[in-house]
Design a protein around this motif. Sequence first.
Motif, short mmCIF file in Angstrom:
data_model
loop_
_atom_site.label_atom_id
_atom_site.label_comp_id
_atom_site.label_asym_id
_atom_site.label_seq_id
_atom_site.Cartn_x
_atom_site.Cartn_y
_atom_site.Cartn_z
N ARG A 252 0.81 -1.22 0.00
CA ARG A 252 0.00 0.00 0.00
C ARG A 252 0.84 1.27 0.00
O ARG A 252 0.39 2.31 -0.44
N HIS A 253 2.06 1.18 0.53
CA HIS A 253 2.87 2.40 0.61
C HIS A 253 3.95 2.48 -0.47
O HIS A 253 4.11 3.50 -1.11
N ALA A 254 4.68 1.38 -0.67
CA ALA A 254 5.81 1.44 -1.62
C ALA A 254 5.36 1.24 -3.06
O ALA A 254 5.70 2.02 -3.94
N PRO A 256 2.63 1.63 -5.01
CA PRO A 256 2.05 2.68 -5.85
C PRO A 256 3.09 3.70 -6.32
O PRO A 256 2.97 4.24 -7.41
N ASN A 257 4.10 3.92 -5.51
CA ASN A 257 5.14 4.87 -5.91
C ASN A 257 6.09 4.28 -6.96
O ASN A 257 6.65 5.00 -7.77
N ILE A 330 -2.82 7.50 -11.05
CA ILE A 330 -1.97 6.99 -9.98
C ILE A 330 -1.38 8.12 -9.15
O ILE A 330 -1.30 8.04 -7.94
N PRO A 332 -1.33 11.78 -7.74
CA PRO A 332 -2.12 13.00 -7.52
C PRO A 332 -1.37 14.27 -7.89
O PRO A 332 -1.98 15.29 -8.16
N ASN B 107 3.36 9.97 2.55
CA ASN B 107 3.39 9.29 1.26
C ASN B 107 2.74 10.15 0.18
O ASN B 107 1.58 10.54 0.31
N PRO B 108 3.49 10.46 -0.91
CA PRO B 108 2.98 11.42 -1.90
C PRO B 108 1.75 10.95 -2.68
O PRO B 108 1.03 11.79 -3.20
N VAL B 109 1.51 9.64 -2.76
CA VAL B 109 0.39 9.21 -3.60
C VAL B 109 -0.85 8.80 -2.81
O VAL B 109 -1.79 8.26 -3.37
N ARG B 110 -0.84 9.08 -1.51
CA ARG B 110 -2.04 8.76 -0.73
C ARG B 110 -2.53 9.99 0.02
O ARG B 110 -1.72 10.84 0.41
N GLU B 118 -5.09 4.84 8.53
CA GLU B 118 -4.48 3.50 8.53
C GLU B 118 -3.75 3.23 9.84
O GLU B 118 -3.83 2.13 10.39
N TYR B 154 -3.77 15.66 -0.81
CA TYR B 154 -2.50 14.93 -0.84
C TYR B 154 -1.39 15.79 -0.26
O TYR B 154 -1.51 17.02 -0.23
N HIS B 156 1.33 16.99 -1.29
CA HIS B 156 1.90 18.12 -2.04
C HIS B 156 1.00 19.35 -1.99
O HIS B 156 1.42 20.44 -2.35
#
Lengths: 335, 319
Positions: A252-254, A256-257, A330, A332, B107-110, B118, B154, B156
């Motif tokens: 879930r954390h690594a 997607p990046n 993917i 944002p 985390n940049p994408v969440r 979480e 997010y 950013h």
Amino acid sequence: MRILAYIGQRLVLLIVALLGVSIITFVVTRVLPGNPAYLIVGVQADYSTVAAVIEKLGLDKPIPEQYFLYMKQLFAGDLGSSWRTGNPVTYDLKSRWPATIELATIAMLLAISWAIPLGLVSALKKRSITDRLAKILSGLGVSIPEFWLATLLILVFFAIFHIAPAPIGRISRASPPDLITGMYLIDSILTGNMTALKASAKQIILPAVTLAFVIGAPLLRVTRAFMNEVLESQYIRSARAMGIPKQSLIFRHALPNVLLPVTTMIAVLYGYLLGGTVLVEYVFAWPGMGKYAIDSINSSDYAPVMAVVLLSALSYLIIYLLTDLLHFFIDPRTR
Amino acid sequence: MSNTSPLIQIDNLSARIRNEDQTLFPLQGVSFSIERNVRMALVGESGSGKSLTASAILGMLPTGSQITDGTIIMNERNLALISEKEFQKIRGKEISIVFQNPKASLNPVRTVGSQIAEVLRVHERINQKQSHDKAIQLLESLGLPDPKKRARDYPHQYSGGMAQRAALAMAMACQPSLLIADEPTSGLDATLQQQVLDLLTQQVQHQKSSLLLITHDISVVGATCEQVAVMYGGRIMEVGPTELILRRPMNPYTEKLIESFSRSQDGKMTSIPGTVRPPTTELKGCPFADRCHMANKQCHTHLPELAPKGDRLIACINV
């Protein structure tokens, strides 16, 4: 709404890029030595015959005018004719483009299925046996020439062990399925033709494996490198310091990046494959676009060369557009 | 368990880092304890081992390093010995941390809200919806404007100050009994520094937690922390009440460290002569001996132990 504006902007750019590609290819093919008229009439023909053919082909006109006429024809949906095969280029490509797409897609899927998991595992378990295996395989993949690997696979699996069929194109010992998409595997499934499906699947395995190994190597390296980088990032360290379990840290954390650079790499490789994989197509007698392009270049057959280059450029541009759209969802930060 | 026992007690903690070409000894017998509901600072120059001490408390030493000796006792468990799995239940729940760069910590994408939620779901028995609602509440309690909308944003889209608040909300989400702040003010200007320290103080006071503030800047300690531990060369040089130590430092190293952060009358800044001792060997004498103006022969051959002196503990054979 932003996404629609974005797509519109990209489509305009796509047309501009295609125009640029068409101009460059058109000029280069005409300027290069070799006049199709001589090849068409043969060495014994007299001057007036040659001149007549040149005039008939329109090669006596200035290049800008020739280009203008070609584009006019192109916008009417006519890609011209090949003097070598005697067919309209659209007819020739109707079978060859699907052949290349089919091979490229199977090879890409195979590459993704071995390179990405191996790259992830080797980043997660540094210095393990898997990691070492990954290093060896990616090292071999980037250094072995694909025609050599193709020949080796034919030698081992066809000549010595008789597991694979002879490298003689897309299907053997069966007749092709009724054509719908032009891709034998898909058409066999659509028409329920199991014999054709089996026969064409057997033919595609070795060339697809060859390509999957060669393009899997850079994909593995990118996956491994970026997974390493992400795992060492501050946000993964922070998440771990908050007690997030390892499984969630990875998936879930690594992950997607890591998906961002990996999908970009996939796009680059797939675009490369779709442009035709000349050497592998040659070794396996695969009647795809790459082989068609080289044969056409060798006989100064202008229309097919133009068509193949434009189609490759178009596939590249479309794949890049799709990748950018995927990143839009993917990442944002791109929104 | 009596309430007078310290929250966490570190005793003779030593660690080793093995690289490809050398072995380092960054912690060589660190001892100090943090009381309940107390704000404590761990100060020292970079390379003194303070951040590594924090990593050891969290069980997150970098690869290649390991604890070779000593204990970290918290709630009757020795954290130096427990497994990664047990640590997962402690991190974020009993001990939490905020880092120097809060934006890079997210985390940049969440979305920020989902990251806080979480953490809550990992440690508490609540469902998706409840965890998201609580994340919004937490952001609100840290003074983030429009928390409902901000939770869906997010990282950013956050300013540095907002990210700081979000990171703190996450760290405090499960009401940990110890919050570690690793150089939270480095690189910020003076006004922002004070805001961050005030926010930290307010949060730990509100939740009756203890704070371990790790900093190289001894000048920020006075207004924030009740206790201070001064670290050098992988050892604690002096520990005690902040007021006492800042006003009357006794260890020559503490003295020099305070001096180097206070400008003299003519505005000049002084620095401690010499360079930080690299931890390439195990200590035989005082780690500061090479740079100390009071050092004698014995200082190079005798490792000074922490010993009580009035209200403080001090490691120096000359005082």
